[in-house]
Design a protein around this motif. Structure first.
Motif, PDB file in Angstrom:
ATOM      1  N   LYS A 190       0.820  -1.204   0.000  1.00 23.41           N
ATOM      2  CA  LYS A 190       0.000   0.000   0.000  1.00 23.41           C
ATOM      3  C   LYS A 190       0.858   1.260   0.000  1.00 23.41           C
ATOM      4  O   LYS A 190       0.472   2.299  -0.546  1.00 23.41           O
ATOM      5  N   ALA A 191       2.035   1.158   0.618  1.00 23.12           N
ATOM      6  CA  ALA A 191       2.926   2.312   0.695  1.00 23.12           C
ATOM      7  C   ALA A 191       3.648   2.593  -0.619  1.00 23.12           C
ATOM      8  O   ALA A 191       4.283   3.637  -0.767  1.00 23.12           O
ATOM      9  N   GLY A 192       3.561   1.648  -1.586  1.00 18.49           N
ATOM     10  CA  GLY A 192       4.147   1.906  -2.895  1.00 18.49           C
ATOM     11  C   GLY A 192       5.253   0.977  -3.316  1.00 18.49           C
ATOM     12  O   GLY A 192       5.791   1.102  -4.425  1.00 18.49           O
ATOM     13  N   VAL A 193       5.636   0.004  -2.486  1.00 18.05           N
ATOM     14  CA  VAL A 193       6.675  -0.945  -2.878  1.00 18.05           C
ATOM     15  C   VAL A 193       6.112  -1.879  -3.941  1.00 18.05           C
ATOM     16  O   VAL A 193       4.979  -2.350  -3.830  1.00 18.05           O
ATOM     17  N   ASP A 194       6.896  -2.150  -4.975  1.00 18.48           N
ATOM     18  CA  ASP A 194       6.441  -2.969  -6.094  1.00 18.48           C
ATOM     19  C   ASP A 194       5.969  -4.342  -5.611  1.00 18.48           C
ATOM     20  O   ASP A 194       6.666  -5.034  -4.869  1.00 18.48           O
ATOM     21  N   ALA A 195       4.786  -4.750  -6.035  1.00 16.11           N
ATOM     22  CA  ALA A 195       4.198  -6.002  -5.577  1.00 16.11           C
ATOM     23  C   ALA A 195       5.031  -7.212  -5.980  1.00 16.11           C
ATOM     24  O   ALA A 195       5.126  -8.195  -5.243  1.00 16.11           O
ATOM     25  N   THR A 196       5.671  -7.155  -7.166  1.00 17.44           N
ATOM     26  CA  THR A 196       6.500  -8.267  -7.627  1.00 17.44           C
ATOM     27  C   THR A 196       7.702  -8.461  -6.719  1.00 17.44           C
ATOM     28  O   THR A 196       8.090  -9.589  -6.390  1.00 17.44           O
ATOM     29  N   VAL A 197       8.293  -7.351  -6.303  1.00 14.13           N
ATOM     30  CA  VAL A 197       9.450  -7.420  -5.410  1.00 14.13           C
ATOM     31  C   VAL A 197       9.008  -7.970  -4.046  1.00 14.13           C
ATOM     32  O   VAL A 197       9.691  -8.807  -3.448  1.00 14.13           O
ATOM     33  N   ILE A 198       7.868  -7.521  -3.567  1.00 15.23           N
ATOM     34  CA  ILE A 198       7.370  -7.987  -2.262  1.00 15.23           C
ATOM     35  C   ILE A 198       7.173  -9.489  -2.273  1.00 15.23           C
ATOM     36  O   ILE A 198       7.467 -10.184  -1.292  1.00 15.23           O
ATOM     37  N   SER A 199       6.685 -10.034  -3.392  1.00 15.62           N
ATOM     38  CA  SER A 199       6.419 -11.475  -3.466  1.00 15.62           C
ATOM     39  C   SER A 199       7.687 -12.297  -3.272  1.00 15.62           C
ATOM     40  O   SER A 199       7.624 -13.455  -2.855  1.00 15.62           O
ATOM     41  N   ALA A 200       8.861 -11.709  -3.584  1.00 19.74           N
ATOM     42  CA  ALA A 200      10.134 -12.413  -3.387  1.00 19.74           C
ATOM     43  C   ALA A 200      10.592 -12.372  -1.937  1.00 19.74           C
ATOM     44  O   ALA A 200      11.464 -13.132  -1.535  1.00 19.74           O
ATOM     45  N   TYR A 201      10.026 -11.465  -1.159  1.00 20.73           N
ATOM     46  CA  TYR A 201      10.430 -11.288   0.240  1.00 20.73           C
ATOM     47  C   TYR A 201       9.373 -11.777   1.227  1.00 20.73           C
ATOM     48  O   TYR A 201       9.609 -11.755   2.437  1.00 20.73           O
ATOM     49  N   ALA A 202       8.237 -12.176   0.725  1.00 22.35           N
ATOM     50  CA  ALA A 202       7.137 -12.531   1.631  1.00 22.35           C
ATOM     51  C   ALA A 202       6.468 -13.812   1.167  1.00 22.35           C
ATOM     52  O   ALA A 202       6.630 -14.254   0.023  1.00 22.35           O
ATOM     53  N   LYS A 203       5.764 -14.433   2.066  1.00 23.54           N
ATOM     54  CA  LYS A 203       4.997 -15.635   1.740  1.00 23.54           C
ATOM     55  C   LYS A 203       3.730 -15.646   2.583  1.00 23.54           C
ATOM     56  O   LYS A 203       3.655 -14.988   3.621  1.00 23.54           O
ATOM     57  N   ARG A 204       2.763 -16.359   2.118  1.00 26.31           N
ATOM     58  CA  ARG A 204       1.510 -16.484   2.852  1.00 26.31           C
ATOM     59  C   ARG A 204       1.426 -17.883   3.459  1.00 26.31           C
ATOM     60  O   ARG A 204       1.516 -18.880   2.754  1.00 26.31           O
ATOM     61  N   LYS A 205       1.262 -17.951   4.786  1.00 26.56           N
ATOM     62  CA  LYS A 205       1.173 -19.235   5.460  1.00 26.56           C
ATOM     63  C   LYS A 205      -0.155 -19.917   5.123  1.00 26.56           C
ATOM     64  O   LYS A 205      -1.148 -19.257   4.864  1.00 26.56           O
ATOM     65  N   ALA A 206      -0.119 -21.219   5.130  1.00 27.65           N
ATOM     66  CA  ALA A 206      -1.346 -21.971   4.900  1.00 27.65           C
ATOM     67  C   ALA A 206      -2.293 -21.782   6.078  1.00 27.65           C
ATOM     68  O   ALA A 206      -1.855 -21.775   7.233  1.00 27.65           O
ATOM     69  N   GLY A 207      -3.539 -21.584   5.785  1.00 25.00           N
ATOM     70  CA  GLY A 207      -4.520 -21.426   6.854  1.00 25.00           C
ATOM     71  C   GLY A 207      -4.846 -22.757   7.504  1.00 25.00           C
ATOM     72  O   GLY A 207      -4.511 -23.828   6.992  1.00 25.00           O
ATOM     73  N   THR A 208      -5.500 -22.705   8.637  1.00 20.59           N
ATOM     74  CA  THR A 208      -5.899 -23.912   9.347  1.00 20.59           C
ATOM     75  C   THR A 208      -7.030 -24.602   8.603  1.00 20.59           C
ATOM     76  O   THR A 208      -7.988 -23.969   8.170  1.00 20.59           O
ATOM     77  N   ALA A 209      -6.918 -25.918   8.431  1.00 20.49           N
ATOM     78  CA  ALA A 209      -7.966 -26.683   7.757  1.00 20.49           C
ATOM     79  C   ALA A 209      -9.230 -26.675   8.602  1.00 20.49           C
ATOM     80  O   ALA A 209      -9.178 -26.857   9.821  1.00 20.49           O
ATOM     81  N   LYS A 210     -10.373 -26.433   8.004  1.00 22.59           N
ATOM     82  CA  LYS A 210     -11.634 -26.331   8.728  1.00 22.59           C
ATOM     83  C   LYS A 210     -12.743 -26.945   7.894  1.00 22.59           C
ATOM     84  O   LYS A 210     -12.876 -26.656   6.709  1.00 22.59           O
ATOM     85  N   LEU A 211     -13.508 -27.824   8.496  1.00 26.75           N
ATOM     86  CA  LEU A 211     -14.629 -28.454   7.819  1.00 26.75           C
ATOM     87  C   LEU A 211     -15.818 -27.502   7.816  1.00 26.75           C
ATOM     88  O   LEU A 211     -16.196 -26.983   8.871  1.00 26.75           O
ATOM     89  N   ILE A 212     -16.406 -27.232   6.663  1.00 30.44           N
ATOM     90  CA  ILE A 212     -17.538 -26.317   6.577  1.00 30.44           C
ATOM     91  C   ILE A 212     -18.687 -27.005   5.851  1.00 30.44           C
ATOM     92  O   ILE A 212     -18.483 -27.917   5.040  1.00 30.44           O
TER      93      ILE A 212
END
Length: 370
Positions: free
Chosen positions: A335-357
């Motif tokens: 949001k502050a303006g850092v390129d999203a492609t560059v951020i993807s190389a420095y960050a990762k999204r953890k897997a969420g907890t499995a939940k039965l719905i």
């Protein structure tokens, strides 16, 4: 807006008396305790702000019943007033905070609709209801909207059978996957058909021996602690879970039992919440509930002095009390303006907890008119 207390079968409580006719008599015996209800007062203020704007074209300033008209409230309400202005721009007859007689369902059924239009030329009704609270309200198969639609149907007369009804919920504050505006489109003939079901429920509700039917409405029922139906259901559930005989279920049986137990879990929670509220009220009123008392958990400890004084305290003892610097979140960086492609190389999204719905079939019923 909430109907006055003497509207026994108010549209605002239709979800209860349609699905659980016995709740009407029970709640008359156990009414809502008197006292401040900030959420209800806030909702009344938002409705008043909206109706005054639609009537005068100007935003009110000040407050309503002690609730101030803030810029945030105006912003939320504007979503409702914009839709209302769009609906009446076609030249249709329009009504704001209008009393709707729904005596075709029952002589004690009437309410005040937030806004609706009747376009005789286009044979269309547009009903818009503002919900300012955070409890999610769906438009599809909503008994309150259907109550108003039935009253409007009677207002139009026999020609209403050929009308198209668009019933809209505007709920600006909580997140919803469909957005803050939800619509239910229904033909006039279907309004008439569904009203017959509501008429039967109304007659039973004010009859001699109405049924109580445990379900989602128990959450908001003031008589849930005294309801024999909910009590029997929850006690049956307790007996069932004590059964220790192992049973291997096929997938179809597993699906059915999962649904039953999820519903039972919800009913147990609602019954428990009602009994806890009753016990706390008795204890706070000076009465004894054997084996139970009221206790308060220890709150989170926090500094009571300004940060500068806390830092000075740390320096006095030779301890750094300031938190170490931490990077802002990837989302904040993006949001502050850092390129999203560059951020993807420095960050990762953890897997969420499995939940039965449970799979929601509402979308399919909407699409196929079920």
């Amino acid at each position: 807006m909430a109907e006055p207390a003497h509207a026994i079968l108010a549209p605002s409580s239709a979800h209860q008396w349609v699905n659980c006719p016995g709740s009407v008599r029970l709640q008359q015996q156990y009414p809502e305790p008197e006292g401040e209800n900030e959420a209800a007062d806030e909702g009344s203020a938002a409705h008043f702000l909206a109706s005054e704007y639609l009537k005068t074209g100007k935003w009110k300033e000040g407050a309503f019943n002690g609730i101030p008209f803030t810029a945030e409230m105006q912003q939320h309400v504007k979503l409702f007033t914009d839709l209302a202005e769009e609906a009446r721009s076609s030249g249709a007859n329009w009504y704001v905070e209008a009393k709707v007689d729904i005596s075709s369902i029952h002589q004690d059924c009437w309410g005040t609709a937030d806004f609706f239009t009747i376009d005789l030329a286009a044979k269309k009704v547009c009903l818009i209801d503002l919900k300012y609270g955070f409890g999610i309200v769906e438009a599809f198969e909503n008994p309150q909207l259907l109550s108003y639609a039935s009253g409007i149907y009677d207002l139009i007369g026999s020609d209403a059978i050929d009308f198209a009804f668009e019933l809209i919920i505007v709920q600006p504050r909580p997140w919803h996957r469909e957005g803050p505006v939800r619509r239910w489109r229904i033909a006039g003939v279907e309004v008439s058909n569904r009203a017959r079901h509501m008429r039967a429920a109304a007659e039973e509700a004010l009859g001699n021996n109405p049924r109580t039917v445990p379900g989602p409405g128990c959450k908001h029922c003031t008589a849930r602690h005294a309801c024999a139906g909910l009590r029997a259901t929850t006690l049956d559930t307790v007996d069932m879970v004590r059964e220790s005989t192992p049973v291997e279920l096929p997938p179809e049986g597993l699906a059915i039992e999962l649904g039953l137990l999820k519903r039972a879990q919800s009913q147990l929670e609602m019954r428990l919440a009602g009994l806890e509220a009753q016990a706390m009220a008795l204890i706070q009123g000076g009465k004894s509930v054997p084996g139970w008392s009221i206790d308060h958990t220890v709150g989170r400890e926090e500094w009571s002095k300004p940060a500068s004084e806390v830092f000075a305290l740390g320096q006095l003892f030779g301890v750094d009390l300031a938190r170490p610097a931490e990077p802002i979140t990837p989302a904040q960086a993006r949001k502050a303006g850092v390129d999203a492609t560059v951020i993807s190389a420095y960050a990762k999204r953890k897997a969420g907890t499995a939940k039965l719905i449970k799979v929601d079939t509402t979308a399919a019923r909407k699409a196929f008119g079920g």
